[in-house]
Design a protein around this motif. Structure first.
Motif, PDB file in Angstrom:
ATOM      1  N   ARG A 284       9.251   2.493  -8.713  1.00 26.80           N
ATOM      2  CA  ARG A 284       9.518   1.554  -7.624  1.00 26.80           C
ATOM      3  C   ARG A 284      10.407   2.133  -6.537  1.00 26.80           C
ATOM      4  O   ARG A 284      10.500   1.583  -5.434  1.00 26.80           O
ATOM      5  CB  ARG A 284      10.166   0.271  -8.183  1.00 26.80           C
ATOM      6  CG  ARG A 284       9.289  -0.465  -9.190  1.00 26.80           C
ATOM      7  CD  ARG A 284       9.614  -1.947  -9.216  1.00 26.80           C
ATOM      8  NE  ARG A 284       9.401  -2.569  -7.916  1.00 26.80           N
ATOM      9  CZ  ARG A 284       8.219  -3.027  -7.496  1.00 26.80           C
ATOM     10  NH1 ARG A 284       7.152  -2.910  -8.260  1.00 26.80           N
ATOM     11  NH2 ARG A 284       8.105  -3.594  -6.324  1.00 26.80           N
ATOM     12  N   LYS A 285      11.078   3.231  -6.842  1.00 28.10           N
ATOM     13  CA  LYS A 285      11.933   3.837  -5.826  1.00 28.10           C
ATOM     14  C   LYS A 285      11.130   4.626  -4.792  1.00 28.10           C
ATOM     15  O   LYS A 285      11.663   5.009  -3.759  1.00 28.10           O
ATOM     16  CB  LYS A 285      12.949   4.779  -6.485  1.00 28.10           C
ATOM     17  CG  LYS A 285      13.973   4.041  -7.342  1.00 28.10           C
ATOM     18  CD  LYS A 285      15.123   4.931  -7.762  1.00 28.10           C
ATOM     19  CE  LYS A 285      14.756   5.986  -8.773  1.00 28.10           C
ATOM     20  NZ  LYS A 285      14.404   5.452 -10.113  1.00 28.10           N
ATOM     21  N   LEU A 286       9.860   4.889  -5.103  1.00 27.84           N
ATOM     22  CA  LEU A 286       9.072   5.749  -4.214  1.00 27.84           C
ATOM     23  C   LEU A 286       8.453   4.953  -3.066  1.00 27.84           C
ATOM     24  O   LEU A 286       8.025   3.815  -3.233  1.00 27.84           O
ATOM     25  CB  LEU A 286       7.966   6.455  -5.001  1.00 27.84           C
ATOM     26  CG  LEU A 286       8.456   7.476  -6.032  1.00 27.84           C
ATOM     27  CD1 LEU A 286       7.279   8.023  -6.822  1.00 27.84           C
ATOM     28  CD2 LEU A 286       9.228   8.604  -5.353  1.00 27.84           C
ATOM     29  N   ASP A 287       8.396   5.629  -1.917  1.00 29.71           N
ATOM     30  CA  ASP A 287       7.798   5.034  -0.729  1.00 29.71           C
ATOM     31  C   ASP A 287       6.445   5.715  -0.489  1.00 29.71           C
ATOM     32  O   ASP A 287       6.377   6.949  -0.461  1.00 29.71           O
ATOM     33  CB  ASP A 287       8.734   5.273   0.461  1.00 29.71           C
ATOM     34  CG  ASP A 287       8.185   4.666   1.735  1.00 29.71           C
ATOM     35  OD1 ASP A 287       7.059   5.041   2.133  1.00 29.71           O
ATOM     36  OD2 ASP A 287       8.880   3.817   2.317  1.00 29.71           O
ATOM     37  N   PRO A 288       5.369   4.939  -0.324  1.00 26.55           N
ATOM     38  CA  PRO A 288       4.048   5.559  -0.191  1.00 26.55           C
ATOM     39  C   PRO A 288       3.956   6.547   0.984  1.00 26.55           C
ATOM     40  O   PRO A 288       3.247   7.543   0.897  1.00 26.55           O
ATOM     41  CB  PRO A 288       3.102   4.373   0.003  1.00 26.55           C
ATOM     42  CG  PRO A 288       3.946   3.182   0.255  1.00 26.55           C
ATOM     43  CD  PRO A 288       5.302   3.466  -0.314  1.00 26.55           C
ATOM     44  N   ARG A 289       4.678   6.261   2.071  1.00 28.62           N
ATOM     45  CA  ARG A 289       4.611   7.178   3.215  1.00 28.62           C
ATOM     46  C   ARG A 289       5.209   8.527   2.861  1.00 28.62           C
ATOM     47  O   ARG A 289       4.644   9.586   3.157  1.00 28.62           O
ATOM     48  CB  ARG A 289       5.357   6.571   4.412  1.00 28.62           C
ATOM     49  CG  ARG A 289       4.652   5.370   4.996  1.00 28.62           C
ATOM     50  CD  ARG A 289       5.555   4.566   5.885  1.00 28.62           C
ATOM     51  NE  ARG A 289       6.683   4.007   5.139  1.00 28.62           N
ATOM     52  CZ  ARG A 289       7.541   3.127   5.639  1.00 28.62           C
ATOM     53  NH1 ARG A 289       7.422   2.722   6.894  1.00 28.62           N
ATOM     54  NH2 ARG A 289       8.527   2.660   4.915  1.00 28.62           N
ATOM     55  N   ALA A 290       6.351   8.495   2.169  1.00 30.27           N
ATOM     56  CA  ALA A 290       7.002   9.748   1.785  1.00 30.27           C
ATOM     57  C   ALA A 290       6.151  10.500   0.766  1.00 30.27           C
ATOM     58  O   ALA A 290       6.011  11.732   0.839  1.00 30.27           O
ATOM     59  CB  ALA A 290       8.381   9.453   1.195  1.00 30.27           C
ATOM     60  N   VAL A 291       5.530   9.755  -0.172  1.00 34.07           N
ATOM     61  CA  VAL A 291       4.700  10.415  -1.182  1.00 34.07           C
ATOM     62  C   VAL A 291       3.476  11.052  -0.524  1.00 34.07           C
ATOM     63  O   VAL A 291       3.098  12.184  -0.848  1.00 34.07           O
ATOM     64  CB  VAL A 291       4.275   9.403  -2.275  1.00 34.07           C
ATOM     65  CG1 VAL A 291       3.274  10.038  -3.230  1.00 34.07           C
ATOM     66  CG2 VAL A 291       5.495   8.904  -3.041  1.00 34.07           C
ATOM     67  N   ALA A 292       2.886  10.340   0.430  1.00 34.76           N
ATOM     68  CA  ALA A 292       1.714  10.898   1.139  1.00 34.76           C
ATOM     69  C   ALA A 292       2.082  12.210   1.815  1.00 34.76           C
ATOM     70  O   ALA A 292       1.334  13.196   1.748  1.00 34.76           O
ATOM     71  CB  ALA A 292       1.187   9.885   2.158  1.00 34.76           C
ATOM     72  N   THR A 293       3.227  12.251   2.437  1.00 34.24           N
ATOM     73  CA  THR A 293       3.660  13.474   3.115  1.00 34.24           C
ATOM     74  C   THR A 293       3.961  14.566   2.095  1.00 34.24           C
ATOM     75  O   THR A 293       3.585  15.729   2.283  1.00 34.24           O
ATOM     76  CB  THR A 293       4.927  13.182   3.956  1.00 34.24           C
ATOM     77  OG1 THR A 293       4.599  12.153   4.883  1.00 34.24           O
ATOM     78  CG2 THR A 293       5.381  14.422   4.702  1.00 34.24           C
ATOM     79  N   ASP A 294       4.596  14.192   1.022  1.00 32.10           N
ATOM     80  CA  ASP A 294       4.912  15.166  -0.019  1.00 32.10           C
ATOM     81  C   ASP A 294       3.635  15.799  -0.581  1.00 32.10           C
ATOM     82  O   ASP A 294       3.556  17.012  -0.754  1.00 32.10           O
ATOM     83  CB  ASP A 294       5.695  14.448  -1.133  1.00 32.10           C
ATOM     84  CG  ASP A 294       6.178  15.399  -2.215  1.00 32.10           C
ATOM     85  OD1 ASP A 294       5.374  16.254  -2.636  1.00 32.10           O
ATOM     86  OD2 ASP A 294       7.343  15.297  -2.627  1.00 32.10           O
ATOM     87  N   LEU A 295       2.615  14.977  -0.844  1.00 32.19           N
ATOM     88  CA  LEU A 295       1.413  15.475  -1.519  1.00 32.19           C
ATOM     89  C   LEU A 295       0.460  16.208  -0.578  1.00 32.19           C
ATOM     90  O   LEU A 295      -0.219  17.151  -0.978  1.00 32.19           O
ATOM     91  CB  LEU A 295       0.653  14.321  -2.188  1.00 32.19           C
ATOM     92  CG  LEU A 295       1.370  13.556  -3.300  1.00 32.19           C
ATOM     93  CD1 LEU A 295       0.495  12.408  -3.782  1.00 32.19           C
ATOM     94  CD2 LEU A 295       1.705  14.485  -4.473  1.00 32.19           C
ATOM     95  N   PHE A 296       0.371  15.726   0.668  1.00 36.47           N
ATOM     96  CA  PHE A 296      -0.657  16.269   1.557  1.00 36.47           C
ATOM     97  C   PHE A 296      -0.106  16.950   2.804  1.00 36.47           C
ATOM     98  O   PHE A 296      -0.835  17.692   3.460  1.00 36.47           O
ATOM     99  CB  PHE A 296      -1.613  15.150   2.006  1.00 36.47           C
ATOM    100  CG  PHE A 296      -2.530  14.689   0.918  1.00 36.47           C
ATOM    101  CD1 PHE A 296      -3.723  15.350   0.677  1.00 36.47           C
ATOM    102  CD2 PHE A 296      -2.205  13.604   0.126  1.00 36.47           C
ATOM    103  CE1 PHE A 296      -4.570  14.932  -0.331  1.00 36.47           C
ATOM    104  CE2 PHE A 296      -3.041  13.182  -0.890  1.00 36.47           C
ATOM    105  CZ  PHE A 296      -4.231  13.836  -1.126  1.00 36.47           C
ATOM    106  N   GLY A 297       1.125  16.666   3.182  1.00 39.31           N
ATOM    107  CA  GLY A 297       1.633  17.210   4.440  1.00 39.31           C
ATOM    108  C   GLY A 297       0.720  16.817   5.577  1.00 39.31           C
ATOM    109  O   GLY A 297       0.249  15.674   5.644  1.00 39.31           O
ATOM    110  N   ASP A 298       0.413  17.790   6.435  1.00 36.24           N
ATOM    111  CA  ASP A 298      -0.429  17.444   7.578  1.00 36.24           C
ATOM    112  C   ASP A 298      -1.917  17.566   7.262  1.00 36.24           C
ATOM    113  O   ASP A 298      -2.757  17.525   8.163  1.00 36.24           O
ATOM    114  CB  ASP A 298      -0.055  18.274   8.808  1.00 36.24           C
ATOM    115  CG  ASP A 298      -0.206  19.767   8.547  1.00 36.24           C
ATOM    116  OD1 ASP A 298      -0.899  20.130   7.570  1.00 36.24           O
ATOM    117  OD2 ASP A 298       0.351  20.559   9.315  1.00 36.24           O
ATOM    118  N   ALA A 299      -2.252  17.738   5.968  1.00 34.58           N
ATOM    119  CA  ALA A 299      -3.671  17.796   5.607  1.00 34.58           C
ATOM    120  C   ALA A 299      -4.285  16.396   5.507  1.00 34.58           C
ATOM    121  O   ALA A 299      -5.493  16.255   5.324  1.00 34.58           O
ATOM    122  CB  ALA A 299      -3.858  18.542   4.277  1.00 34.58           C
TER     123      ALA A 299
END
Lengths: 501, 423
Positions: free
Chosen positions: A455-470
């Protein structure tokens, strides 16, 4: 910095990123993939809880026999009850209590397990080990190679309990040690593995002119020989005929699995042992049984093979491994699997050439694949198959999903582990896994797992972490505008970038 | 390979070019009375090569016993089949189908084969499903092209079939080749989790795919659509079960029956798809076939239960329904060394439904003597399976001969549709 190549390394050549992976490898994505190829033994799984295939075979066979004995006893008792006055003779076989004891105790269960319990226990441990490796590995390219070869040389648990208890061990014993070794070695290990001999019926095939064939009026089964030619080596257009199939099937008669009772029977009897494969028969292991082997010279693909017993079949396998059609067939399948349908011709040519010039050195072939510019240029096309999709979910969101649950979900959207519908394995075309109901169910799965994400994770931050600018701008925007945190994760999971590789 | 691809593109254009299809469908007179009915068609593919001689056995053929030995089906005794006529018996595992046959709602076409004469399952299935005369193109299938035809027709005759969905139905996670192609296809799998999908997420994904990924856009829309067809009947997502609990069944039978029940529900609904396909695996009986008692008997029993579940599940629409059951090839006439049979050639196909002219075995029987066998090994084909499928598509669905010969089964002009299958 662009993350396009890093994302390809983690997805096309991997099982999807865990958090932190993208940043970690962004400096040298190609080096990350190549490093895995340098780890020659890296695909091997060693796990104290896993049994070698022959022990699982033996445990299941023993349990099956005990169950039959017990059932026959009940039938006998039933007969007695039905016939008033009839008494069971005191010394009758069926009534002897010691026939219920297992012949050979094994480490699986305590020796009194029912067949179903053995099946479930072996399978549970195998899927646990396989999933553990998949979600924790730092060199997922090795796992992808294992899955590729395991599918190329697939067995299927649909066949029945014997294959079910051996399927995991088959992959560990015949596939994993060779994914960076020689194709010819893997081919031999596969075709002489009990799981394959049972799956494609060769364990029962008997030369019509062998002693066993003449005595018992039994004979040939051409299933394995045909699939070796069509699926495992040359390919369907690889240039063989029905006569090649039949002759090759005759050549590999006698390639079978040592039966527990047979092993017990030949112990200490050299004459019998010679007929049935030697005195050191290990129940549940590969055996060559001269008694079932078709004698005489035979021709396959225009080459005449004098009968040299087990060596004849091994010679044919060696020639098939070196055949140009095999190189072409493997190259095409690899390119389709890792890149796309109708892969660039240059890529296929390069892989086939590497395969031939190195005598099937699969590490060299894997390196040729990972260094091919086409693999880093073609945009992600292939829909991630169900099993890898579930693994990528667990990796991406660090889910605490239990292995049986993961396997059940992958099965529900079309891909039960080690259970492909036929010897051809799972479909591999780009859109094979885009059946509408299955795509919809991926959303249902996404809804389910989104609740379990920390619950501490934010989907926007996770998206950036996993994919970056891809990640496409459209997907990023959709996640940003999600009406709730869970919905943000659902949209990330269902984004084209997550679903294709 | 490049040449291959180009050839493929050309053939695809000529086969699927909208203008060609439209004229073939729209301009030609209809032969059938399909317009006054609301026809349904379910195709069942048995993968692995069903042994036709164990499905419908020619006990009247003097060579049967020589080839099958103690595994030969007989007219009486322990291996007795169910009587079909003076020559054939049906596998005893199929009493429900036998009942349909006796009611003249089912027939068997024997000694049929696709044009494929090699013995690879996978090429054999490709030929069966692509509807082409030979191996090669695996992009789309004849059933999808038939659905495309209905879509064209629906546009041309808004009063006719338009109320039905011009979409195909494929049961399973993966759309089989026979149903791949330009027409939309709905698929069904059991729900993974019993949770409703949120409308707002559906809308957002629909927008995202519209912008980024046409393939996913289509698949996702179709996936959601079928959820709605199912929901329209009552229960969310899952076809409703009978209220009374069914007696316990083996897992194999349950799996067969579940799929058939769901197919019946979708094809039976007023605004659902009209043409569907489902596949059952596991007919590759190389060893210990167990035709009377054993694995093959169990599978045929599962198939029989599935036929029953479908026929009863579709309800009153059964009178407008045809089910066709086909397989990629038959098996060797002779039993092999391991009490099974290896890959062969001709086999049997089953056709049933309220609209079928049944109660007979249609066969130009080639005989089982050594000389009569194909390559001294397999049942010789005396009829092209495409002629059977054409007969059904023309007389049941109403697809004209020319469209069948050029679009649905390309280059099949010389294969004449079999008359008289449909009442």
């Amino acid at each position: 910095m662009t993350h396009r190549e890093a994302s390809i390394a983690l997805r096309r050549f991997g099982l999807g990123p865990r958090r932190g992976d993208l940043a970690r490898i962004a400096g040298d994505p190609r080096g990350y993939v190549l490093a895995a190829i340098g780890n020659r033994q890296g695909a091997i799984v060693e796990d104290a809880e896993l049994e070698p295939s022959h022990l699982s075979f033996l445990a299941l066979r023993t349990a099956q026999r005990d169950q039959r004995t017990a059932r026959n006893m009940l039938l006998e008792v039933g007969k007695d009850a039905a016939a008033p006055g009839a008494k069971s003779p005191p010394g009758s076989e069926a009534a002897k209590p010691d026939t219920l004891k297992p012949v050979a105790p094994t480490s699986i269960g305590d020796g009194s397990a029912k067949p179903g319990e053995i099946r479930r226990e072996v399978f549970r441990e195998e899927i646990r080990a396989r999933l553990e490796r998949a979600v924790t590995t730092d060199q997922p390219f090795l796992e992808r190679l294992v899955y590729f070869w395991s599918n190329h040389f697939c067995v299927s648990v649909i066949k029945g309990p014997l294959v079910r208890v051996m399927a995991g061990a088959f992959e560990r014993e015949a596939i994993r040690p060779h994914v960076l070794g020689r194709f010819g070695d893997m081919l031999k290990a596969v075709e002489q593995h009990p799981a394959m001999l049972v799956y494609l019926d060769n364990a029962q095939s008997i030369g019509p002119n062998s002693p066993a064939g003449r005595n018992r009026g039994k004979g040939l089964n051409e299933n394995l020989a045909r699939e070796i030619l069509e699926l495992h080596t040359l390919g369907v257009a690889g240039g063989y005929t029905q006569a090649d199939v039949t002759n090759f099937a005759s050549i590999i008669t006698g390639w079978s699995v040592a039966d527990p009772q047979l092993a017990a029977g030949v112990a200490g009897n050299p004459r019998l042992a010679a007929k049935f494969g030697g005195e050191d028969l290990v129940p549940g292991r590969f055996v060559f049984t001269p008694n079932r082997h078709e004698p005489g010279a035979l021709t396959v693909l225009g080459k005449r093979y004098e009968d040299r017993g087990i060596r004849t079949g091994e010679d044919v396998l060696g020639d098939l491994a070196r055949h140009p059609s095999t190189a072409r067939h493997i190259a095409m399948k690899l390119a389709r699997h890792f890149v796309a349908d109708n892969p660039p011709a240059e890529l296929v040519d390069r892989l086939a050439k590497t395969f031939r010039s190195t005598d099937g050195d699969l590490a060299a072939v894997a390196r040729a694949l990972a260094t091919s510019p086409e693999c880093w240029a073609v945009a992600p096309r292939k829909v991630v198959p169900p099993h890898d999709f579930v693994v990528s979910l667990i990796r991406a969101f660090d889910l605490k999903m239990r292995p049986p649950e993961a396997i059940r979900i992958a099965a529900a959207i079309g891909q039960p582990l080690w259970g492909p519908p036929s010897p051809k394995g799972w479909p591999d075309d780009d859109d094979a896994w885009m059946g509408p109901a299955a795509v919809r169910e991926r959303l249902r799965i996404a809804e389910r797992v989104a609740r379990d994400v920390d619950r501490k994770l934010d989907p926007r931050a996770v998206a950036t972490d996993l994919f970056g600018d891809a990640l496409s701008d459209a997907a990023r925007l959709a996640i940003e505008r999600a009406e709730a945190r869970e919905q943000g994760f659902e949209l990330l999971v269902m984004s084209p970038e997550f679903l294709r590789r | 390979m490049t040449a291959c691809k180009e050839a493929h593109l050309i053939s695809r254009r000529s086969i699927l070019g909208g203008a060609v299809s439209l004229s073939l469908w729209g301009a030609l007179p209809r032969r059938s009375h399909a317009g006054s009915r609301d026809p349904r068609l379910l195709t069942v593919i048995l993968r692995g090569g069903l042994d036709g001689l164990w499905l419908a056995s020619p006990t009247g053929d003097p060579d049967l016993e020589r080839l099958r030995g103690r595994f030969a089906m007989t007219r009486s005794g322990e291996s007795a089949g169910l009587p079909l006529d003076a020559f054939f018996v049906l596998n005893p595992a199929m009493p429900y189908f036998h009942g349909l046959y006796q009611k003249r709602e089912a027939l068997i076409v024997h000694a049929v084969a696709t044009p494929y004469r090699e013995r690879s399952h996978f090429d054999g299935q490709d030929v069966l499903e692509s509807g082409l005369p030979s191996v090669g193109r695996v992009e789309d299938g004849w059933l999808n092209r038939a659905v495309s035809g209905l879509a064209v027709e629906a546009k041309a005759n808004p009063g006719g079939l338009a109320k039905a969905s011009p979409k195909g139905l494929a049961m399973g996670a993966v759309v089989p080749l026979v149903m791949r192609g330009p027409a939309s296809v709905l698929t069904w799998i059991p729900q993974t989790f019993g949770i409703p999908l949120r409308e707002s997420t559906i809308a957002r994904l629909t927008d995202l795919y519209a912008e980024t990924d046409p393939g996913l856009a289509k698949a996702f829309a179709d996936g959601i659509a079928l959820d709605k067809v199912a929901t329209a009947g009552g229960t969310a997502g899952v076809p409703s079960k009978l209220p009374t609990p069914a007696p316990p069944q083996p897992p194999l039978v349950r799996e067969f029956v579940d799929t058939a029940e769901a197919a019946a529900r979708f094809l039976g609904s007023a605004d659902g798809p009209r043409i569907g396909v489902l596949s059952y695996n596991g007919w590759d009986t190389h060893a210990n076939a167990g035709a009377i008692k054993g694995q093959l008997a169990n599978r045929l029993g599962g198939l029989d239960a599935a036929i029953k579940a479908f026929a009863e599940g579709i309800g009153p629409a059964w009178k407008d329904t045809v089910v066709v059951i086909v397989t990629e090839f038959g098996r060797t006439a002779r039993i092999n060394g391991t009490e099974g049979t290896d890959h062969g050639t001709a086999t049997a196909a089953l056709i049933m439904g309220g609209g079928v002219k049944g109660g007979r075995v249609v066969a130009d029987w080639p005989g089982l003597s050594e000389k009569a066998l194909h390559q001294a090994r397999d049942l010789r084909p005396t009829r092209d399976l495409r002629s059977v499928l054409k007969g059904v598509l023309r007389d049941h669905i109403g697809i004209p001969d020319r469209a069948l010969a050029e679009v649905v089964f390309p280059s099949s002009g010389s294969v004449i549709a079999l008359d008289g299958l449909i009442a």
